[in-house]
Every structure is written in structure tokens, then in C-alpha cells.
Write a protein that holds these residues in place. Structure first.
Motif, short mmCIF file in Angstrom:
data_model
loop_
_atom_site.label_atom_id
_atom_site.label_comp_id
_atom_site.label_asym_id
_atom_site.label_seq_id
_atom_site.Cartn_x
_atom_site.Cartn_y
_atom_site.Cartn_z
N LYS A 119 19.72 34.68 39.86
CA LYS A 119 18.79 34.84 38.74
C LYS A 119 19.46 34.48 37.43
O LYS A 119 20.65 34.74 37.24
N LEU A 120 18.66 33.91 36.54
CA LEU A 120 19.08 33.65 35.17
C LEU A 120 18.08 34.34 34.26
O LEU A 120 16.89 34.00 34.27
N LEU A 132 22.06 36.17 31.27
CA LEU A 132 22.80 36.82 32.35
C LEU A 132 22.52 36.06 33.65
O LEU A 132 21.37 35.88 34.03
N LEU A 133 23.59 35.65 34.30
CA LEU A 133 23.51 34.98 35.60
C LEU A 133 23.93 36.02 36.63
O LEU A 133 25.00 36.62 36.50
N GLN A 142 23.33 43.90 43.97
CA GLN A 142 23.93 42.92 43.06
C GLN A 142 25.39 42.70 43.45
O GLN A 142 26.17 43.63 43.56
N LEU A 143 25.74 41.42 43.65
CA LEU A 143 27.10 41.04 44.02
C LEU A 143 27.93 40.62 42.81
O LEU A 143 29.15 40.79 42.81
N ALA A 144 27.27 40.05 41.82
CA ALA A 144 27.98 39.56 40.64
C ALA A 144 27.00 39.40 39.48
O ALA A 144 25.80 39.20 39.70
N GLN A 145 27.57 39.47 38.28
CA GLN A 145 26.79 39.19 37.07
C GLN A 145 27.74 38.73 35.98
O GLN A 145 28.77 39.38 35.76
N VAL A 146 27.41 37.63 35.33
CA VAL A 146 28.22 37.13 34.22
C VAL A 146 27.30 36.71 33.08
O VAL A 146 26.14 36.34 33.30
N PHE A 167 31.94 33.41 41.91
CA PHE A 167 31.15 34.01 40.83
C PHE A 167 31.91 34.08 39.50
O PHE A 167 31.63 34.94 38.67
N SER A 168 32.86 33.17 39.31
CA SER A 168 33.55 33.09 38.01
C SER A 168 32.58 32.58 36.97
O SER A 168 31.67 31.81 37.29
N LYS A 169 32.83 32.94 35.73
CA LYS A 169 31.95 32.49 34.66
C LYS A 169 31.95 30.96 34.63
O LYS A 169 33.01 30.35 34.55
N PRO A 170 30.79 30.34 34.72
CA PRO A 170 30.72 28.88 34.70
C PRO A 170 31.31 28.30 33.41
O PRO A 170 31.21 28.90 32.34
#
Length: 172
Positions: A119-120, A132-133, A142-146, A167-170
Motif C-alpha cells: 500500500k501507498l 507511507l509505503l 504488517q511486515l514493513a512500513q517506510v 523493505f529498505s527505504k526506496p
């Protein structure tokens, strides 16, 4: 478009947001809405604007029918008012749906461990907008959020790259 001058009792109820129920030939107020027939600046015709109480701008402005004398507008009536309310409400609903679709995007990606929902969610803050990605598994956990820039484009390729990058910040 500009308003025609109002006088007398019309002047008291000319502003949207008042509590009185008004049923005049060029001004109806009821159920949180104000319908006002106005002169169309572009031609000799008339227009009607629908304003939701508490709003500054009309939700709907459209052409209005001429009366029998072909000079003055047809008076508002109950049927016309409620048709206008229905139409203006639908315009607002479609606007809200469009805004929601612009601010919240979602897609599903198949991985070796199962399907993930990516989700974005754009947060349109006036001073510091961001997005928020996030990634959730099939159970909704939820597995990750950046945090990412609001310009981040969510598509299958960008989602797959984010997953492959643990899931590193793009953009790093």
C-alpha cells in the motif's frame, strides 16, 4: 457568474449556513443545502448553484431554465430542489472517491512466502507532505512500513524491488 442583487427578506437568508428553511423563487435552503438562482455572466441565461452549509464554494453550478416570459428564471420548486440536492451530493461523493483513489493505492504481489499487499498512503500535510509505503501478509499483519516521497510511484516493478531489497527505504 455573479449573483443578482437581493433585497428585503431574501437578503437575510442569502448566506449559506443559516438554519432557516427558505423556499423562495430564487433561493431555497433546506437539509443543509442552499440553492440559489444566479444570472449567468456569459450570456442572457440563468444558472443555479448548490452550496453545502459550511462550505465557501458551490458543490455544483449548472444552467437553469428560463421562465415562460423567456426573460426571468423559472422559479425553484420542491422537486427541482431535491433533484439538485441529489446531483450535488453525487458530485461531492465522486470527488471524495477520486481524492481517496489519488491518496491511497494498493496492489498484490506474489512472493515465495505468499501474497503480499503493498500500500501507498499519501498524507497531504500542508507543510510536510509524505507517503507511507507498507507491506502486509495475507493475514493482514504488517511486515514493513517506510516513509517515502509523495512522488513515489507504486507499481508492480517498484513493489517487487522494495520486497527484494528487504523493505529498505526506496532510493537508498
Amino acid at each position: 457568474m455573479s449573483d443578482t442583487p437581493l433585497s428585503g427578506p431574501e437578503m437575510l437568508d442569502a448566506e449559506p449556513g443559516h438554519d432557516a428553511k427558505t423556499q423562495e423563487p430564487r433561493l431555497w435552503c433546506d437539509d443543509g443545502w442552499t440553492a440559489r438562482v444566479i444570472k449567468n455572466q456569459d450570456d442572457d441565461g440563468w444558472a443555479v448553484e448548490m452550496i453545502l452549509d459550511g462550505e465557501d464554494e458551490p458543490a455544483l453550478v449548472g444552467p437553469w431554465t428560463m421562465g415562460r416570459d423567456k426573460k426571468n428564471p423559472k422559479p425553484l420548486d420542491s422537486a427541482a430542489f431535491y433533484t439538485l440536492v441529489k446531483t450535488a451530493t453525487e458530485v461531492l461523493r465522486r470527488h471524495e472517491q477520486q481524492l481517496h483513489a489519488m491518496l491511497h493505492k494498493s496492489l498484490k504481489v506474489r512472493t515465495a512466502s505468499g501474497r503480499l499487499t503493498i500500500k501507498l498512503d499519501i498524507v497531504p500535510d500542508d507543510d510536510n507532505p509524505y507517503a507511507l509505503l507498507s507491506a502486509c501478509d495475507e493475514g493482514g499483519e504488517q511486515l514493513a512500513q517506510v516513509e517515502v516521497a509523495t512522488s513515489f510511484k507504486l507499481n508492480p516493478d517498484s513493489a517487487t524491488a522494495w520486497i527484494a531489497n528487504d523493505f529498505s527505504k526506496p532510493g537508498r
